[in-house]
Scaffold this motif. Sequence first.
Motif, PDB file in Angstrom:
ATOM      1  N   VAL A  75      -2.771   2.618  -2.757  1.00  0.00           N
ATOM      2  CA  VAL A  75      -2.151   3.813  -3.382  1.00  0.00           C
ATOM      3  C   VAL A  75      -0.498   3.323  -3.649  1.00  0.00           C
ATOM      4  O   VAL A  75       0.054   3.015  -2.600  1.00  0.00           O
ATOM      5  N   LEU A  76      -0.096   3.411  -4.789  1.00  0.00           N
ATOM      6  CA  LEU A  76       0.920   2.817  -5.113  1.00  0.00           C
ATOM      7  C   LEU A  76       1.160   1.421  -4.792  1.00  0.00           C
ATOM      8  O   LEU A  76       2.296   0.990  -4.439  1.00  0.00           O
ATOM      9  N   GLY A  77       0.086   0.674  -4.912  1.00  0.00           N
ATOM     10  CA  GLY A  77       0.153  -0.904  -4.496  1.00  0.00           C
ATOM     11  C   GLY A  77       0.022  -1.089  -3.133  1.00  0.00           C
ATOM     12  O   GLY A  77       0.241  -2.129  -2.606  1.00  0.00           O
ATOM     13  N   ILE A  78      -0.051  -0.226  -2.168  1.00  0.00           N
ATOM     14  CA  ILE A  78      -0.075  -0.274  -0.719  1.00  0.00           C
ATOM     15  C   ILE A  78      -1.370  -0.020  -0.288  1.00  0.00           C
ATOM     16  O   ILE A  78      -1.952   1.179  -0.706  1.00  0.00           O
ATOM     17  N   PRO A  79      -2.189  -0.917   0.557  1.00  0.00           N
ATOM     18  CA  PRO A  79      -3.387  -0.688   0.967  1.00  0.00           C
ATOM     19  C   PRO A  79      -3.458   0.782   2.018  1.00  0.00           C
ATOM     20  O   PRO A  79      -2.462   1.139   2.493  1.00  0.00           O
ATOM     21  N   LEU A  80      -4.677   1.480   1.693  1.00  0.00           N
ATOM     22  CA  LEU A  80      -4.728   2.836   2.421  1.00  0.00           C
ATOM     23  C   LEU A  80      -4.730   2.769   3.785  1.00  0.00           C
ATOM     24  O   LEU A  80      -4.276   3.705   4.634  1.00  0.00           O
ATOM     25  N   LEU A  81      -5.290   1.338   4.410  1.00  0.00           N
ATOM     26  CA  LEU A  81      -4.993   1.407   5.806  1.00  0.00           C
ATOM     27  C   LEU A  81      -3.725   1.118   6.428  1.00  0.00           C
ATOM     28  O   LEU A  81      -3.321   1.925   7.469  1.00  0.00           O
ATOM     29  N   VAL A  82      -2.757   0.902   5.573  1.00  0.00           N
ATOM     30  CA  VAL A  82      -1.486   0.831   6.048  1.00  0.00           C
ATOM     31  C   VAL A  82      -0.868   2.486   6.002  1.00  0.00           C
ATOM     32  O   VAL A  82      -0.139   2.658   6.804  1.00  0.00           O
ATOM     33  N   TYR A  83      -1.439   3.334   5.080  1.00  0.00           N
ATOM     34  CA  TYR A  83      -0.710   4.578   5.096  1.00  0.00           C
ATOM     35  C   TYR A  83      -1.387   5.311   6.567  1.00  0.00           C
ATOM     36  O   TYR A  83      -0.856   6.137   6.952  1.00  0.00           O
ATOM     37  N   ILE A  84      -2.726   4.922   6.735  1.00  0.00           N
ATOM     38  CA  ILE A  84      -3.213   5.646   7.961  1.00  0.00           C
ATOM     39  C   ILE A  84      -2.597   5.198   9.033  1.00  0.00           C
ATOM     40  O   ILE A  84      -2.270   5.816  10.006  1.00  0.00           O
ATOM     41  N   LEU A  85      -2.154   3.889   9.264  1.00  0.00           N
ATOM     42  CA  LEU A  85      -1.468   3.349  10.387  1.00  0.00           C
ATOM     43  C   LEU A  85      -0.024   3.948  10.408  1.00  0.00           C
ATOM     44  O   LEU A  85       0.225   4.867  11.488  1.00  0.00           O
ATOM     45  N   ALA A  86       0.452   4.469   9.285  1.00  0.00           N
ATOM     46  CA  ALA A  86       1.828   5.025   9.180  1.00  0.00           C
ATOM     47  C   ALA A  86       1.733   6.587   9.567  1.00  0.00           C
ATOM     48  O   ALA A  86       2.568   7.068  10.386  1.00  0.00           O
ATOM     49  N   ALA A  87       0.765   7.197   9.304  1.00  0.00           N
ATOM     50  CA  ALA A  87       0.439   8.448   9.533  1.00  0.00           C
ATOM     51  C   ALA A  87       0.164   8.737  11.192  1.00  0.00           C
ATOM     52  O   ALA A  87       0.465   9.612  12.000  1.00  0.00           O
ATOM     53  N   VAL A  88      -0.474   7.734  11.746  1.00  0.00           N
ATOM     54  CA  VAL A  88      -0.901   7.773  13.107  1.00  0.00           C
ATOM     55  C   VAL A  88       0.470   7.620  14.016  1.00  0.00           C
ATOM     56  O   VAL A  88       0.766   8.180  14.998  1.00  0.00           O
ATOM     57  N   VAL A  89       1.262   6.409  13.604  1.00  0.00           N
ATOM     58  CA  VAL A  89       2.430   6.288  14.128  1.00  0.00           C
ATOM     59  C   VAL A  89       3.659   7.375  14.005  1.00  0.00           C
ATOM     60  O   VAL A  89       4.072   7.648  15.074  1.00  0.00           O
ATOM     61  N   VAL A  90       3.623   8.024  13.079  1.00  0.00           N
ATOM     62  CA  VAL A  90       4.427   9.263  13.015  1.00  0.00           C
ATOM     63  C   VAL A  90       3.926  10.507  13.679  1.00  0.00           C
ATOM     64  O   VAL A  90       4.682  11.153  14.575  1.00  0.00           O
TER      65      VAL A  90
END
Length: 361
Positions: free
Chosen positions: A194-209
């Motif tokens: 998504v926007l050039g960034i892997p979805l796995l990174v977004y999942i990590l960011a959501a869990v961290v937040v």
Amino acid sequence: MSEATTSAAPAQSPPVEPAGSTKSDAPRLSWWRGDGGEGARRNLGLLATLLVLVVIGILTRPDLYGDASWVWGNTLTILKLASVVGVVTVGMTFVIIGGGIDLSVGAIVAVAGVWSTTVATQSYGAGGMIFTALTVGLGVGLVNGLLISYGRLVPFIATLAMMVAARGLAAEISGKQTQVSNNTFINGIASTKVLGIPLLVYILAAVVVAGWVLLNRTTFGRRTVAVGGNPEAARLAGINVRRHTLLLYALSGLCCGIAAVMLTSQATSAQAAMANLYELDAIAAAIIGGTLLSGGRGTIVGSLLGVIIFSTITNLFAINGLSTEAQNMVKGGIIVAAVLVQQVQFGSVTQFLRRNRATTT
């Protein structure tokens, strides 16, 4: 008017300080130098460590780091590599801050991944697979919490036994075979960007937040710190220590369920040996990030930086063609150094500052 009413009131003498109580003019330690700025100082130190690793990479492989597109792609690779372990580390950080330890997280990821990729489970589609992984992770975490909080087992023993039992259960369910995921949605999670960034990174960011908000902005987080710092004082303050400990291990199991879905997507399969030694990686990342093994102190951001540091080291060794054995030795040395720093920082230095402030006042 009488003389008594027109006479000026007698001047009052200045208040006398009680014996032994003198007003201190000594300046207090600033926020940055005190305990309040300890987390910020440590996080800056971790960022400095990352910068050093980048410099080492530039010096050892200038041909690669001279290509801007490769640097961006390599950064995404490091973040993607850190995503699964990072989610597990968030749950581990809560457990350690609460005064516990969880050696079964890797095995929980394995049994959740294997259970969610059975033929029966896959027949329910992606929703059924995700629900199964989260439920199994949460359920195993609850069993850990029950054994520790109400069974009064030592966390090390309880989670060590669960590590062995969960691996055995995963092997029994899978028949010691690799189970291939046939669901395109699950398999596509790892490859989607998504926007050039892997979805796995977004999942990590959501869990961290979510973990940061839970730890720093809720009663649950304050109780976690209180239980880990002094369980008896927390009990006397009205906190149900047993129930809270149960919830901490349930949270760790839930994070393992999320990680199981992510890891299954990366490998498009699941097996009993998956997520091997993830418990050591998660504990090491939390310690590097400043979480005390004795409990009562830690940060989600620090743990995330610890995960990224280890992923960067792994990447650095890979691009230089170095062996995994050398990489493990370096990681072991970093863990020992981090524990020694914790002992010095929170033992000698903090006590010295407190004695110094008591002396000056």
